[in-house]
Design a protein around this motif. Structure first.
Motif, PDB file in Angstrom:
ATOM      1  N   LEU A  70      -7.131  -4.882   9.675  1.00  0.00           N
ATOM      2  CA  LEU A  70      -7.393  -3.499   9.440  1.00  0.00           C
ATOM      3  C   LEU A  70      -8.697  -3.174   9.410  1.00  0.00           C
ATOM      4  CD1 LEU A  70      -6.073  -0.803   9.205  1.00  0.00           C
ATOM      5  CD2 LEU A  70      -5.740  -1.227   6.777  1.00  0.00           C
ATOM      6  N   ASP A 112     -10.899   0.079   8.597  1.00  0.00           N
ATOM      7  CA  ASP A 112     -10.888   1.311   7.836  1.00  0.00           C
ATOM      8  C   ASP A 112     -12.314   1.858   7.962  1.00  0.00           C
ATOM      9  OD1 ASP A 112     -10.420   3.628   6.162  1.00  0.00           O
ATOM     10  OD2 ASP A 112      -9.656   2.584   4.619  1.00  0.00           O
ATOM     11  N   ASN A 142      -2.890   5.253  10.750  1.00  0.00           N
ATOM     12  CA  ASN A 142      -2.320   6.264   9.759  1.00  0.00           C
ATOM     13  C   ASN A 142      -2.337   7.654  10.201  1.00  0.00           C
ATOM     14  OD1 ASN A 142      -5.270   6.464  10.027  1.00  0.00           O
ATOM     15  ND2 ASN A 142      -5.529   6.627   7.814  1.00  0.00           N
ATOM     16  N   GLU A 177       2.215   0.019   0.606  1.00  0.00           N
ATOM     17  CA  GLU A 177       1.672  -1.057   0.242  1.00  0.00           C
ATOM     18  C   GLU A 177       2.339  -2.311   1.282  1.00  0.00           C
ATOM     19  OE1 GLU A 177       2.797   0.873  -1.879  1.00  0.00           O
ATOM     20  OE2 GLU A 177       1.222   1.707  -2.985  1.00  0.00           O
ATOM     21  N   LEU A 194       0.415  -2.767   4.344  1.00  0.00           N
ATOM     22  CA  LEU A 194      -1.119  -3.118   3.958  1.00  0.00           C
ATOM     23  C   LEU A 194      -1.248  -4.691   3.524  1.00  0.00           C
ATOM     24  CD1 LEU A 194      -2.539  -0.231   1.729  1.00  0.00           C
ATOM     25  CD2 LEU A 194      -3.082  -0.855   4.062  1.00  0.00           C
ATOM     26  N   ASP A 195      -0.174  -5.245   2.778  1.00  0.00           N
ATOM     27  CA  ASP A 195      -0.084  -6.544   2.616  1.00  0.00           C
ATOM     28  C   ASP A 195       0.047  -7.239   3.836  1.00  0.00           C
ATOM     29  OD1 ASP A 195      -0.425  -8.452   0.427  1.00  0.00           O
ATOM     30  OD2 ASP A 195       1.942  -8.687   0.513  1.00  0.00           O
ATOM     31  N   CYS A 201      -9.176  -6.381   5.309  1.00  0.00           N
ATOM     32  CA  CYS A 201      -9.365  -4.812   5.561  1.00  0.00           C
ATOM     33  C   CYS A 201     -10.910  -4.855   5.672  1.00  0.00           C
ATOM     34  CB  CYS A 201      -8.847  -3.929   4.594  1.00  0.00           C
ATOM     35  SG  CYS A 201      -9.202  -2.189   4.987  1.00  0.00           S
ATOM     36  N   HIS A 220      -8.015  -4.293  -0.094  1.00  0.00           N
ATOM     37  CA  HIS A 220      -6.944  -3.500   0.217  1.00  0.00           C
ATOM     38  C   HIS A 220      -5.719  -3.623  -0.381  1.00  0.00           C
ATOM     39  CE1 HIS A 220      -6.207  -6.934   2.984  1.00  0.00           C
ATOM     40  NE2 HIS A 220      -5.192  -6.353   3.106  1.00  0.00           N
ATOM     41  N   ARG A 221      -5.351  -4.657  -1.067  1.00  0.00           N
ATOM     42  CA  ARG A 221      -4.088  -5.379  -1.547  1.00  0.00           C
ATOM     43  C   ARG A 221      -3.846  -4.735  -2.955  1.00  0.00           C
ATOM     44  NH1 ARG A 221      -4.622  -9.701   2.005  1.00  0.00           N
ATOM     45  NH2 ARG A 221      -2.619 -10.065   3.171  1.00  0.00           N
TER      46      ARG A 221
END
Length: 318
Positions: free
Chosen positions: A42, A44, A111, A162, A165-166, A171, A282-283
């Motif tokens: 990811l 960002d 997103n 979440e 993201l996991d 990230c 990010h987690r």
């Protein structure tokens, strides 16, 4: 000998990607690290800093079949996973593949789409297969998702849950280029720069290299160090939600890949420390107190790395 050949090939991939991306050596290395570890990425960051170019450069350098979806609010799960269509001539239903049926799937501005469409990627990212109308189909191997997202709070964005993201192993953030790099970018760099990237390996070779990376040795003391880092994220007073066991496994795999990129067939504590922030930031979810104090995830993870004592010297671990 085979190890040396594969190592040189991966260094060649990195060299080719750098033709298209100027001044982002650490991000290129972390992305290569993640791909070798079998994870998804990811990115960002704000628009216009080269996120998409970086992803396409990796696809070309590894000669992977790639597709790209520009996520918008009207993108549907069927656009991603595919759908079945009825053929009235023979009375049968036929599967029409979605964009996810490829080796490298670029999810641009993930997103900006609806939570329903975001969740369509959960199964395929975890299990490398997609279920449509009750039928489960495997995606091609290797399968890599590189997703980009705009910073939280940008116009038209939806926060990733979440659980999603996991599923991203890391990230990353590219950031603005330095003055010297921006001057180099401004000096006649055309939109065709991506065409300078030449393929070095293919998907089959990548799978073989991943097997080799997976066999890299980790001593019990280093396993314990990795697990202590993960567990401390669950005990830290400024973290509301720490790393899941999936995050711990990601840290192990990233540490192995980091060792491979340094030409070693064993992991040392510094490998885990080096990739810890990219895997964990990010987690974790910061507590209200941490947000009130304007603490960042990177600052807190730095405290954790300072607190957890590393195992013995490298020589005693080999």
């Amino acid at each position: 000998m085979e190890n040396d050949i594969y190592y040189n090939e991966i260094m060649g991939v990195i060299k080719e990607v750098k033709k298209a991306v100027i001044g982002k050596d650490r991000c290129v290395l972390l992305m290569m690290n993640t791909i070798l570890a079998g994870g998804h990425i990811l990115i960002d960051d704000i628009p216009g800093v080269g996120k998409t170019t970086l992803a396409i450069a990796f696809a070309k350098a590894m000669n992977l079949e790639n597709t790209r979806t520009q996520f918008t609010p009207d993108v549907m799960p069927s656009d991603i996973l595919g759908f079945t269509m009825y053929n009235k001539e023979d009375g049968h239903f036929y599967y029409q593949p979605g964009t996810v049926m490829c080796n490298l799937f670029l999810a641009d501005e993930i997103n900006r789409t609806s939570p329903k469409t975001q969740s369509a990627l959960l199964e395929v990212m975890e299990e490398n297969c997609a279920t449509v109308d009750g039928v489960t189909r495997e995606v091609p191997k290797p399968f890599i998702v590189i997703a980009t997202q705009n910073p939280a709070g940008s116009v038209g964005t939806q926060l990733l849950p979440e659980s999603q993201l996991d599923r991203f192993m890391v990230c990353l953030s590219l950031g603005y280029p330095s003055l010297e790099d921006e001057i180099a970018i401004a000096k006649g760099k055309s939109n065709d720069i991506i065409n300078l990237v030449e393929p070095v390996i293919d998907g089959k070779e990548l799978l073989n290299i991943r097997k080799m990376v997976n066999e890299i040795y980790i001593k019990d003391e280093v396993y314990k160090y990795i697990c202590l880092l993960a567990r401390e994220t669950r005990a830290h007073p400024q973290i509301e939600l720490g790393l899941s066991p999936r995050g711990t496994i990601a840290l192990v795999n990233m540490s192995k890949a980091a060792a491979f990129l340094k030409g070693r067939d064993y992991v040392v504590p510094d490998d885990a420390e080096e990739v810890f922030n990219a895997v964990a930031a990010h987690r974790i979810i910061l507590s209200s107190k941490a947000r009130m104090l304007h603490s960042s995830a990177e600052e807190i993870l730095g405290q954790i790395k300072t607190k957890i004592k590393k195992p013995r010297s490298v020589r005693s671990i080999i």
